[in-house]
Enzyme design. Structure first.
Site, PDB file in Angstrom:
ATOM      1  N   TYR A 149      27.497  62.394  60.949  1.00 25.02           N
ATOM      2  CA  TYR A 149      27.269  62.814  59.579  1.00 25.02           C
ATOM      3  C   TYR A 149      26.736  61.493  58.017  1.00 25.02           C
ATOM      4  CZ  TYR A 149      29.236  64.295  55.079  1.00 25.02           C
ATOM      5  OH  TYR A 149      29.046  65.427  53.636  1.00 25.02           O
ATOM      6  N   CYS A 150      25.937  62.552  57.745  1.00 24.07           N
ATOM      7  CA  CYS A 150      25.076  61.937  57.179  1.00 24.07           C
ATOM      8  C   CYS A 150      24.593  60.367  57.813  1.00 24.07           C
ATOM      9  CB  CYS A 150      25.617  61.550  56.196  1.00 24.07           C
ATOM     10  SG  CYS A 150      24.848  61.309  54.360  1.00 24.07           S
ATOM     11  N   LEU A 151      24.080  59.865  57.007  1.00 21.48           N
ATOM     12  CA  LEU A 151      22.962  58.728  57.944  1.00 21.48           C
ATOM     13  C   LEU A 151      24.346  58.398  59.337  1.00 21.48           C
ATOM     14  CD1 LEU A 151      21.093  57.098  57.587  1.00 21.48           C
ATOM     15  CD2 LEU A 151      22.447  55.675  56.408  1.00 21.48           C
ATOM     16  N   LEU A 181      25.258  66.305  61.069  1.00 23.95           N
ATOM     17  CA  LEU A 181      25.289  67.099  59.523  1.00 23.95           C
ATOM     18  C   LEU A 181      25.151  66.144  58.835  1.00 23.95           C
ATOM     19  CD1 LEU A 181      29.093  67.906  60.066  1.00 23.95           C
ATOM     20  CD2 LEU A 181      27.178  69.173  60.250  1.00 23.95           C
TER      21      LEU A 181
END
Length: 182
Positions: A149-151, A181
């Site tokens: 998720y994200c970074l 994501l």
């Protein structure tokens, strides 16, 4: 004419709007005062591996995992990983455990001034790739699924590319399933 500018805003309409905002703020404060304490990060977990601030946790469900391949979640660097385990009725982790998944998550810790010299390579090499090895060792498997998720998803994608290019991490040639994501 008592209107201001092309939007036809009057002193009366500004006063009414300010009154509405004040009532909404008061209602919000009253709601916060009446709320019960919220407990988050409700699913039991155990520490599997640690390197400085970075910790790998394995979630413990009510019943043993039935999945043959564990799932590693690489969460965002700044956000807190308990966001995937908010409350018993709002928990991605709990849902996965109930379906028989074996779930691990990387908690990057709270960033501070000491992290200012860390590079992307540090996060991928010393975070994700070492966590992949730790999941494999703990679950006694040679492949894992991963979700980022994200970074954390960016780190996973970089790790997957590195795994395919250099022949893996102690026998891990690839990630069979990678979802990000970002």
């Amino acid at each position: 004419m008592d209107a201001f500018g092309p939007l036809n805003i009057t002193a009366q309409s500004l006063a009414e709007e300010a009154g509405k905002v004040q009532r909404k703020l008061e209602a919000g404060i009253d709601t916060l005062r009446e709320m019960d304490e919220v407990h988050f990060g409700v699913t039991a977990r155990e520490e599997v591996w640690r390197d400085g601030k970075t910790v790998l946790y394995r979630f413990v469900g009510d019943k043993p995992a039935t999945a043959k391949v564990p799932l590693l979640v690489s969460y965002a660097l700044v956000n807190r990983p308990y966001m995937v385990d908010l409350q018993a009725d709002r928990s991605l982790v709990k849902g996965l455990l109930e379906r028989g998944e074996d779930v691990y998550i990387i908690d990057w810790g709270y960033p501070d001034r000491s992290d200012r010299f860390l590079t992307m390579e540090d996060y991928v090499e010393l975070g994700v790739l070492d966590a992949i090895g730790a999941v494999g060792d703990d679950a006694k498997v040679k492949e894992i699924h991963a979700m980022g998720y994200c970074l954390g998803g960016t780190f996973l994608a970089m790790a997957a590319a590195g795994l395919s290019r250099r022949g893996g991490v102690e026998g891990y040639e690839h990630l069979p399933s990678l979802k990000t994501l970002t």
